[in-house]
Enzyme design. Sequence first.
Site, PDB file in Angstrom:
ATOM      1  N   GLY A 204      -0.497  -8.051  -3.219  1.00  0.00           N
ATOM      2  CA  GLY A 204       1.002  -7.947  -3.439  1.00  0.00           C
ATOM      3  C   GLY A 204       1.841  -9.287  -3.867  1.00  0.00           C
TER       4      GLY A 204
ATOM      5  N   ARG B 120      -5.679  -6.200  -7.378  1.00  0.00           N
ATOM      6  CA  ARG B 120      -6.237  -6.151  -6.119  1.00  0.00           C
ATOM      7  C   ARG B 120      -7.877  -6.055  -6.203  1.00  0.00           C
ATOM      8  NH1 ARG B 120      -2.943  -5.912  -1.812  1.00  0.00           N
ATOM      9  NH2 ARG B 120      -0.579  -5.083  -2.149  1.00  0.00           N
TER      10      ARG B 120
ATOM     11  N   ASP C 268      -8.255 -11.191   2.673  1.00  0.00           N
ATOM     12  CA  ASP C 268      -9.047 -10.431   1.866  1.00  0.00           C
ATOM     13  C   ASP C 268      -9.447 -11.477   0.608  1.00  0.00           C
ATOM     14  OD1 ASP C 268      -9.726  -8.416   3.397  1.00  0.00           O
ATOM     15  OD2 ASP C 268      -8.535  -6.978   2.093  1.00  0.00           O
TER      16      ASP C 268
ATOM     17  N   LYS D 143      -1.106 -16.770   0.919  1.00  0.00           N
ATOM     18  CA  LYS D 143       0.140 -15.872   0.344  1.00  0.00           C
ATOM     19  C   LYS D 143       0.239 -14.401   1.160  1.00  0.00           C
ATOM     20  CE  LYS D 143      -0.516 -12.346  -1.486  1.00  0.00           C
ATOM     21  NZ  LYS D 143      -0.898 -11.457  -2.026  1.00  0.00           N
ATOM     22  N   THR D 144       1.103 -13.969   1.597  1.00  0.00           N
ATOM     23  CA  THR D 144       1.524 -12.673   1.909  1.00  0.00           C
ATOM     24  C   THR D 144       2.855 -12.277   2.405  1.00  0.00           C
ATOM     25  OG1 THR D 144       0.853 -10.527   2.709  1.00  0.00           O
ATOM     26  CG2 THR D 144      -0.062 -12.375   3.860  1.00  0.00           C
TER      27      THR D 144
ATOM     28  N   ASP E  70       3.405 -10.309   4.450  1.00  0.00           N
ATOM     29  CA  ASP E  70       3.264  -9.537   5.826  1.00  0.00           C
ATOM     30  C   ASP E  70       2.974 -10.666   6.835  1.00  0.00           C
ATOM     31  OD1 ASP E  70       3.034  -7.433   4.116  1.00  0.00           O
ATOM     32  OD2 ASP E  70       1.083  -7.005   4.485  1.00  0.00           O
TER      33      ASP E  70
ATOM     34  N   TYR F 101      26.578   7.065  11.883  1.00  0.00           N
ATOM     35  CA  TYR F 101      25.367   7.253  11.497  1.00  0.00           C
ATOM     36  C   TYR F 101      24.431   6.414  12.415  1.00  0.00           C
ATOM     37  CZ  TYR F 101      27.226   8.923   7.396  1.00  0.00           C
ATOM     38  OH  TYR F 101      27.925   9.779   6.178  1.00  0.00           O
TER      39      TYR F 101
ATOM     40  N   MET G 223       8.632  -3.178   5.421  1.00  0.00           N
ATOM     41  CA  MET G 223       7.148  -3.172   4.837  1.00  0.00           C
ATOM     42  C   MET G 223       6.387  -4.176   5.716  1.00  0.00           C
ATOM     43  SD  MET G 223       6.600  -4.378   0.860  1.00  0.00           S
ATOM     44  CE  MET G 223       5.893  -2.765  -0.194  1.00  0.00           C
ATOM     45  N   GLY G 224       5.008  -4.249   5.350  1.00  0.00           N
ATOM     46  CA  GLY G 224       4.193  -5.090   6.143  1.00  0.00           C
ATOM     47  C   GLY G 224       3.031  -4.484   6.577  1.00  0.00           C
ATOM     48  N   ARG G 225       2.370  -3.708   5.638  1.00  0.00           N
ATOM     49  CA  ARG G 225       1.186  -2.921   5.770  1.00  0.00           C
ATOM     50  C   ARG G 225       0.824  -2.756   7.024  1.00  0.00           C
ATOM     51  NH1 ARG G 225      -2.520  -2.314   1.761  1.00  0.00           N
ATOM     52  NH2 ARG G 225      -2.077  -4.399   0.845  1.00  0.00           N
TER      53      ARG G 225
ATOM     54  N   GLU H 258       6.039  -0.854   8.924  1.00  0.00           N
ATOM     55  CA  GLU H 258       5.327   0.156   8.049  1.00  0.00           C
ATOM     56  C   GLU H 258       4.009   0.836   8.677  1.00  0.00           C
ATOM     57  OE1 GLU H 258       4.269  -0.151   3.250  1.00  0.00           O
ATOM     58  OE2 GLU H 258       3.483  -1.859   4.362  1.00  0.00           O
TER      59      GLU H 258
ATOM     60  N   GLU I 208      12.190  -4.860  -2.453  1.00  0.00           N
ATOM     61  CA  GLU I 208      13.272  -5.684  -2.700  1.00  0.00           C
ATOM     62  C   GLU I 208      12.943  -6.987  -2.190  1.00  0.00           C
ATOM     63  OE1 GLU I 208      12.649  -2.720  -1.028  1.00  0.00           O
ATOM     64  OE2 GLU I 208      14.547  -1.795  -1.089  1.00  0.00           O
TER      65      GLU I 208
ATOM     66  N   ARG J   4      10.087  -8.549  -2.016  1.00  0.00           N
ATOM     67  CA  ARG J   4       8.630  -9.008  -2.508  1.00  0.00           C
ATOM     68  C   ARG J   4       8.735 -10.203  -3.587  1.00  0.00           C
ATOM     69  NH1 ARG J   4       3.530  -5.337  -2.635  1.00  0.00           N
ATOM     70  NH2 ARG J   4       4.329  -5.005  -4.770  1.00  0.00           N
TER      71      ARG J   4
HETATM   72  P1  FBP Z   1      -0.718  -8.373   0.253  1.00  0.00           P
HETATM   73  O1  FBP Z   1      -1.213  -8.172   1.628  1.00  0.00           O
HETATM   74  O2  FBP Z   1      -1.455  -8.297  -0.773  1.00  0.00           O
HETATM   75  O3  FBP Z   1       0.135  -9.628   0.107  1.00  0.00           O
HETATM   76  O4  FBP Z   1       0.319  -7.237  -0.126  1.00  0.00           O
HETATM   77  C1  FBP Z   1       1.473  -6.765   0.997  1.00  0.00           C
HETATM   78  C2  FBP Z   1       2.186  -5.477   0.731  1.00  0.00           C
HETATM   79  O5  FBP Z   1       3.303  -6.037   0.053  1.00  0.00           O
HETATM   80  C3  FBP Z   1       2.127  -4.597   1.922  1.00  0.00           C
HETATM   81  O6  FBP Z   1       3.294  -5.282   2.707  1.00  0.00           O
HETATM   82  C4  FBP Z   1       2.237  -3.375   1.246  1.00  0.00           C
HETATM   83  O7  FBP Z   1       1.870  -2.275   2.182  1.00  0.00           O
HETATM   84  C5  FBP Z   1       1.434  -3.363   0.243  1.00  0.00           C
HETATM   85  O8  FBP Z   1       1.697  -4.606  -0.281  1.00  0.00           O
HETATM   86  C6  FBP Z   1       2.044  -2.546  -0.912  1.00  0.00           C
HETATM   87  O9  FBP Z   1       0.806  -2.545  -1.923  1.00  0.00           O
HETATM   88  P2  FBP Z   1       1.393  -2.045  -3.394  1.00  0.00           P
HETATM   89  O10 FBP Z   1       1.774  -3.231  -4.199  1.00  0.00           O
HETATM   90  O11 FBP Z   1       0.058  -1.851  -3.899  1.00  0.00           O
HETATM   91  O12 FBP Z   1       2.082  -1.035  -3.424  1.00  0.00           O
END
Ligand code: FBP
Length: 609
Positions: A81, A145, A176, A202-203, A205, A243, A250-252, A311, A426, A428
Amino acid sequence: MEISALQSARYAYRPKLPPVLTKPVEAIRISLGAPTESIGDREELKRIFPNTYGKPIAGLRAGKNPNALKRINVGVILSGGQAPGGHNVIAGLLDGIKRGNAASRLFGFFGGPSGLLKNAALEITPKLVEQYRNTGGFDIIGSGRTKIETPDQFALALKNARDRELRALVVIGGDDSNTNAALLAEYFISRGSDIQVIGVPKTIDGDLKNEYIESSFGFDTAVKTYSELIGNIARDAASARKYWHFIKLMGRAASHICLECALQTQPNVALISEEVEGKKQTLTQIVESICEVIALRASRGLAFGIVLIPEGLVEFIPEMKKLISALSDLLAHQASTFAVLPSLDEQIRFVAQNLEADSREVFSGLPHGIKRQLLMDRDPHGNVQVSRIETEQLLTAMTEARIRQMKDSGAFKGSYTTLSHFLGYEGRSAFPSNFDADYCYSLGYTAFLLIAGGLSGYISSVRNLAHPARAWLPAGIPLTMMMNLEQRHGSKKPVIKKALVDLAGRPFKAFAAKRDLWARETLYLYPGAIQYYGPAEVADRPTKTILLERGTPTAAAPGAAKKQGAAKKTAGKKPRAKKATATGKEAAAKIPPAKRAAKKTGSAGKKAK
Ligand code: FBP
């Protein structure tokens, strides 16, 4: 082509560098420390990496290195990503290469590792890189990927690297991709090739981190972008007072992003997946705990609030994890029966009939839309796409239902209206913050110096990040040092250990100490937009996570920035190049005493935080 005013201004930004990187490249040499060990499974890893296991940490220090002046070809890959700062890694790498020898060339493989397999590359020239300095995105060459896994792919990677007469390949990626870099480094040597492989962390996350990698790049910009938006939403909520905003971040898997955003904005609720898993919380318990806060605030006339959701949450709720795995199995084994079911309702009925009782109960309790997502959005292997589950909507629907019940029983008085948001893409590819711009440039430049030092199977590392760039410590860390074996697709594989949120760590403790107060009161912090120009305590400040983990215990407290800046001014008054370089020994000296003792007894780098 028209470009924005900021883009034009950012082209001219010159990243701040640690002193050792300001020397001529031929005046920087590698200094090696003692052999290292992996974080676990040492004997197996020694067998898998006979040529690259246990290499020493490589510091950079003043000294002669005529090799840096050789003409070389280098390949670079962006993997996974997008993360803000990738272009600056490439800029730092290219500048290093060209300072070594103007005739050296850098090739960028298109679209991630698949570009290497297809031998599809573009020469990255100084002219090209000028249009990408200090900008976000990975669009200079794109990313992907693809994993290099099969023997044929490894052989093809080597063939193509040889065809381009590469001296080295730089892999910019997450855990990975850097595991892949370690395997490639080993493979190249085992086939008699001297093509070196260097990784870069890099990431967004933030989960590629350990004792030697203080942060992956991109995390800083992403969390600052999200925190700005959360702060804006919070201020709107406090103005409109009607509200409850549920914001998924995000952050897998790991909750580092959510935790950092909570520290930066002080929401009413922030869920941390690792804590949910640790406490074995059910979905009902999570909903109940959120509703308690909603009811408490309603009783005080506060019909608004902010809830942050990581996430990866659903995969950390034990009962949901079980359900997802049961669904993946069921849908894989009964694919043909499932495929011919004429409607979603029939699919839901079919699934409910075929699940075990406990998973059936969980499944039945989910809102219709979530059931649909669980059944429809699957990857090519039939697995549920957990990151696509709209957890923010799951929780709004479930809290609404629960609040209705509470209203009916008289336990809740007032109004409850929800809105949901997802903040991900937004953040990344935003313009890298000064921190990421500086950090990434140093990482890329260091990658070149590791190549010039003849190393392979290393990751570029810059430490001491809680301090200004003048005190940063660039180094090379052997990739095997960060590895252990983990179960992947039915067998044990060598992997770089992913860092989840440490519930005993300072960032989580700082959050846990304050969250009840933040739940009850309205104490939102409004970080505002990332500042690229202005006072260092505003424009160059690292994340609270880094300040808490690597700085002084009070460093991340609100208002501490100024004091800390002042303290650093004195501390860093005479930034002596000698002090700011990390030799193997000096790098070891930065390790806390307890861990140093562990290192002596052979358990160096034991715990990936
Ligand atoms: P990386 O681990 O490859 O840096 O990606 C992180 C990430 O942005 C996660 O936070 C998110 O879940 C995922 O990539 C989304 O992947 P995609 O770009 O395939 O929608």
